[in-house]
Design an enzyme around this catalytic site. Sequence first.
Site, PDB file in Angstrom:
ATOM      1  N   ASP A  13      16.413  27.572  53.377  1.00 34.86           N
ATOM      2  CA  ASP A  13      15.338  28.854  53.169  1.00 34.86           C
ATOM      3  C   ASP A  13      15.818  29.814  52.221  1.00 34.86           C
ATOM      4  OD1 ASP A  13      13.899  27.902  55.449  1.00 34.86           O
ATOM      5  OD2 ASP A  13      15.341  28.824  57.007  1.00 34.86           O
ATOM      6  N   GLU A  14      16.705  29.255  51.232  1.00 33.74           N
ATOM      7  CA  GLU A  14      17.189  30.209  50.243  1.00 33.74           C
ATOM      8  C   GLU A  14      16.139  30.625  49.387  1.00 33.74           C
ATOM      9  OE1 GLU A  14      18.574  27.336  50.866  1.00 33.74           O
ATOM     10  OE2 GLU A  14      20.599  27.768  51.738  1.00 33.74           O
ATOM     11  N   LYS A  16      14.186  27.835  47.567  1.00 35.02           N
ATOM     12  CA  LYS A  16      14.219  26.547  46.899  1.00 35.02           C
ATOM     13  C   LYS A  16      12.837  26.312  46.295  1.00 35.02           C
ATOM     14  CE  LYS A  16      15.918  23.896  50.155  1.00 35.02           C
ATOM     15  NZ  LYS A  16      16.377  24.729  51.054  1.00 35.02           N
ATOM     16  N   ASN A  38      10.662  19.178  58.605  1.00 30.01           N
ATOM     17  CA  ASN A  38      11.686  20.152  59.082  1.00 30.01           C
ATOM     18  C   ASN A  38      11.549  21.269  58.008  1.00 30.01           C
ATOM     19  OD1 ASN A  38      13.087  18.338  57.410  1.00 30.01           O
ATOM     20  ND2 ASN A  38      14.753  18.745  58.705  1.00 30.01           N
ATOM     21  N   GLY A  40      10.462  23.832  54.858  1.00 23.97           N
ATOM     22  CA  GLY A  40       9.546  24.842  54.552  1.00 23.97           C
ATOM     23  C   GLY A  40       9.586  25.396  53.020  1.00 23.97           C
ATOM     24  N   HIS A  41       8.980  25.337  52.498  1.00 21.28           N
ATOM     25  CA  HIS A  41       8.950  25.863  50.780  1.00 21.28           C
ATOM     26  C   HIS A  41       7.538  26.816  50.739  1.00 21.28           C
ATOM     27  CE1 HIS A  41      12.125  23.508  49.858  1.00 21.28           C
ATOM     28  NE2 HIS A  41      11.302  22.267  49.552  1.00 21.28           N
ATOM     29  N   ARG A 142      19.397   0.871  62.931  1.00 15.91           N
ATOM     30  CA  ARG A 142      18.713  -0.225  62.259  1.00 15.91           C
ATOM     31  C   ARG A 142      17.432  -0.526  63.158  1.00 15.91           C
ATOM     32  NH1 ARG A 142      24.184  -3.207  61.330  1.00 15.91           N
ATOM     33  NH2 ARG A 142      24.186  -2.390  63.446  1.00 15.91           N
ATOM     34  N   GLN A 223      17.024  20.959  52.887  1.00 14.13           N
ATOM     35  CA  GLN A 223      17.746  22.052  53.844  1.00 14.13           C
ATOM     36  C   GLN A 223      19.203  22.208  52.860  1.00 14.13           C
ATOM     37  OE1 GLN A 223      16.582  18.961  55.459  1.00 14.13           O
ATOM     38  NE2 GLN A 223      15.031  20.309  56.274  1.00 14.13           N
ATOM     39  N   THR A 238      21.144  19.454  60.507  1.00 14.60           N
ATOM     40  CA  THR A 238      20.092  18.588  60.486  1.00 14.60           C
ATOM     41  C   THR A 238      20.710  17.099  60.543  1.00 14.60           C
ATOM     42  OG1 THR A 238      17.783  17.946  59.590  1.00 14.60           O
ATOM     43  CG2 THR A 238      19.612  18.293  57.969  1.00 14.60           C
ATOM     44  N   THR A 299       8.066  26.617  58.659  1.00 13.24           N
ATOM     45  CA  THR A 299       7.781  25.517  59.447  1.00 13.24           C
ATOM     46  C   THR A 299       7.466  25.737  60.955  1.00 13.24           C
ATOM     47  OG1 THR A 299       8.829  24.190  58.116  1.00 13.24           O
ATOM     48  CG2 THR A 299       8.688  23.481  60.195  1.00 13.24           C
ATOM     49  N   THR A 300       8.385  26.647  61.562  1.00  8.05           N
ATOM     50  CA  THR A 300       8.358  26.969  63.119  1.00  8.05           C
ATOM     51  C   THR A 300       7.724  28.148  63.399  1.00  8.05           C
ATOM     52  OG1 THR A 300      10.589  27.788  62.894  1.00  8.05           O
ATOM     53  CG2 THR A 300      10.202  25.556  63.417  1.00  8.05           C
ATOM     54  N   ARG A 304      14.048  34.241  61.685  1.00 11.89           N
ATOM     55  CA  ARG A 304      15.617  33.923  61.100  1.00 11.89           C
ATOM     56  C   ARG A 304      16.487  34.966  61.473  1.00 11.89           C
ATOM     57  NH1 ARG A 304      12.850  32.421  55.309  1.00 11.89           N
ATOM     58  NH2 ARG A 304      11.562  30.654  56.072  1.00 11.89           N
ATOM     59  N   LEU A 331      17.293  39.175  45.316  1.00 10.67           N
ATOM     60  CA  LEU A 331      17.819  40.223  45.104  1.00 10.67           C
ATOM     61  C   LEU A 331      17.194  41.604  45.399  1.00 10.67           C
ATOM     62  CD1 LEU A 331      20.757  41.339  44.024  1.00 10.67           C
ATOM     63  CD2 LEU A 331      19.730  41.421  41.607  1.00 10.67           C
TER      64      LEU A 331
HETATM   65  P1  IMP Z   1      15.790  19.381  62.719  1.00 14.02           P
HETATM   66  O1  IMP Z   1      16.284  19.283  61.171  1.00 14.02           O
HETATM   67  O2  IMP Z   1      14.774  19.742  62.995  1.00 14.02           O
HETATM   68  O3  IMP Z   1      16.699  18.370  63.496  1.00 14.02           O
HETATM   69  O4  IMP Z   1      16.801  20.931  63.089  1.00 14.02           O
HETATM   70  C1  IMP Z   1      18.284  20.919  63.214  1.00 14.02           C
HETATM   71  C2  IMP Z   1      18.641  22.389  62.585  1.00 14.02           C
HETATM   72  O5  IMP Z   1      18.422  22.258  61.342  1.00 14.02           O
HETATM   73  C3  IMP Z   1      18.133  23.512  63.414  1.00 14.02           C
HETATM   74  O6  IMP Z   1      19.029  24.267  63.588  1.00 14.02           O
HETATM   75  C4  IMP Z   1      16.732  23.847  62.444  1.00 14.02           C
HETATM   76  O7  IMP Z   1      16.401  25.095  62.625  1.00 14.02           O
HETATM   77  C5  IMP Z   1      17.517  23.526  61.036  1.00 14.02           C
HETATM   78  N1  IMP Z   1      16.773  23.418  60.027  1.00 14.02           N
HETATM   79  C6  IMP Z   1      15.999  22.219  59.744  1.00 14.02           C
HETATM   80  N2  IMP Z   1      15.134  22.320  58.587  1.00 14.02           N
HETATM   81  C7  IMP Z   1      15.293  23.652  58.229  1.00 14.02           C
HETATM   82  C8  IMP Z   1      15.030  24.418  57.083  1.00 14.02           C
HETATM   83  O8  IMP Z   1      14.208  23.880  56.390  1.00 14.02           O
HETATM   84  N3  IMP Z   1      15.215  25.379  57.030  1.00 14.02           N
HETATM   85  C9  IMP Z   1      16.242  26.076  57.743  1.00 14.02           C
HETATM   86  N4  IMP Z   1      16.758  25.445  58.748  1.00 14.02           N
HETATM   87  C10 IMP Z   1      16.439  24.213  59.040  1.00 14.02           C
END
Ligand code: IMP
Length: 427
Positions: A13-14, A16, A38, A40-41, A142, A223, A238, A299-300, A304, A331
């Site tokens: 989430d920087e 990107k 997972n 989110g841009h 596998r 990520q 992740t 995404t969710t 944050r 900044l």
């Molecule tokens: P998963 O990728 O859904 O398995 O989640 C594993 C961890 O990675 C959790 O802490 C998520 O919040 C984090 N995570 C996954 N994707 C992102 C992302 O794009 N940005 C920030 N955190 C992420």
Amino acid sequence: MPALVLLGAQWGDEGKGKATDLLGGSVDYVVRYQGGNNAGHTVVVGDQKYALHLLPSGILSPNCVPVIGNGVVVDPAVLLTELRGLQERGVDTSRLLISGNAHLITPYHQTLDKVTERFLGKRRIGTTGRGIGPSYADKINRVGIRVQDLFDESILRQKVEAALHDKNQILVKLFNRRAIGVDEVVGEYLGYADRIREYVADTTLILNDALDQGKVVLLEGGQGTLLDVDHGTYPFVTSSNPTAGGACTGSGIGPTKISRVIGILKAYTTRVGAGPFPTELLDADGDALRTIGGERGVTTGRDRRCGWFDAVIARYATRVNGLTDFFLTKLDVLTGWEQIPVCVAYDVDGQRVEELPHNQSDFHHAKPIYETLPGWNEDITGAKSFSDLPKNAQAYVRALEEMSGAPISAIGVGPGRTETIEINSFL
Ligand code: IMP
């Protein structure tokens, strides 16, 4: 012309999306190499805002071929919904390429992700619940289903049967859920085949040919470094490798072809999900960073966690990725603070530590040691060059650069496509 890697230097989430999109106009291919929906841009083009989860942000640049590499896990329902959403807004999506070797996320992966988290209780990872971990687990075991399996009904059926053999036992006997039928999954997934077929290609071959022809390939991590399954804050990570090595395995491009590795670095720190976060602020400053920075997951929709900049993490990202440059983002969010603390080292049980602790428990105990830098009040969103920034903002950037171990080559000063100061060209 070589390949470039662009990845998050912190916990994702920087910003990107903005950086990839900025480069997307001048590169020929933008490749996602790991993760899935997972990610989110957010990309802002003019007055239009796009939230992308699975598709590479290069899809918004008309001269760029967006590629979903073999290292990605693809939820076909999400893919098609995202494509339709863009098509309805007039975006041409026909250039998209998807590796036939990418693995699929299925309904049983999503169910397993959610029930596992629920049963972990206080020890939960805080996953996005999208089935990412279980899909990668099947790949390594596998017993995964790949995109190319959609085009052969008998293979698809055999593989789904094999995968569900154990999983239904686990779902029913361990988690008290209903069993998932083979026909249910096969029927649904065969329905996706014809809608996806036109995009599927041998992306490794195409990308290497493109590099041989002098084209520019941008490899984009989904990520951040500290979410990497090997180099991150395990187990709060992740299930794939966003770090630079993952760009090679997730795309089929060899390391000798990569010339730049650019780390996206937020001017402060955020993370979603559980796990250690030394500079986390549970006070009004943390709330202010969250509000001003719009720090809510694309995404969710989760808030944050927010904290001050952590130079120990930035140095670590430089090391494990071999970063050649940083792109400093957001900044402008720091405008208005009189003083800005920056974490320069940790106190671990009374000892000053300059590097990320190798031992997980030490990292959980690490307390930030701060240096405080003077802030600025001027609006910086219109700054076009480094010298347009107020002196204190310039000093903040220079201090971060010195502590982080790689040059800051671009600075984001606002969410829009043009609100970026370029110091050194990436190309
Ligand atoms: P998963 O990728 O859904 O398995 O989640 C594993 C961890 O990675 C959790 O802490 C998520 O919040 C984090 N995570 C996954 N994707 C992102 C992302 O794009 N940005 C920030 N955190 C992420």
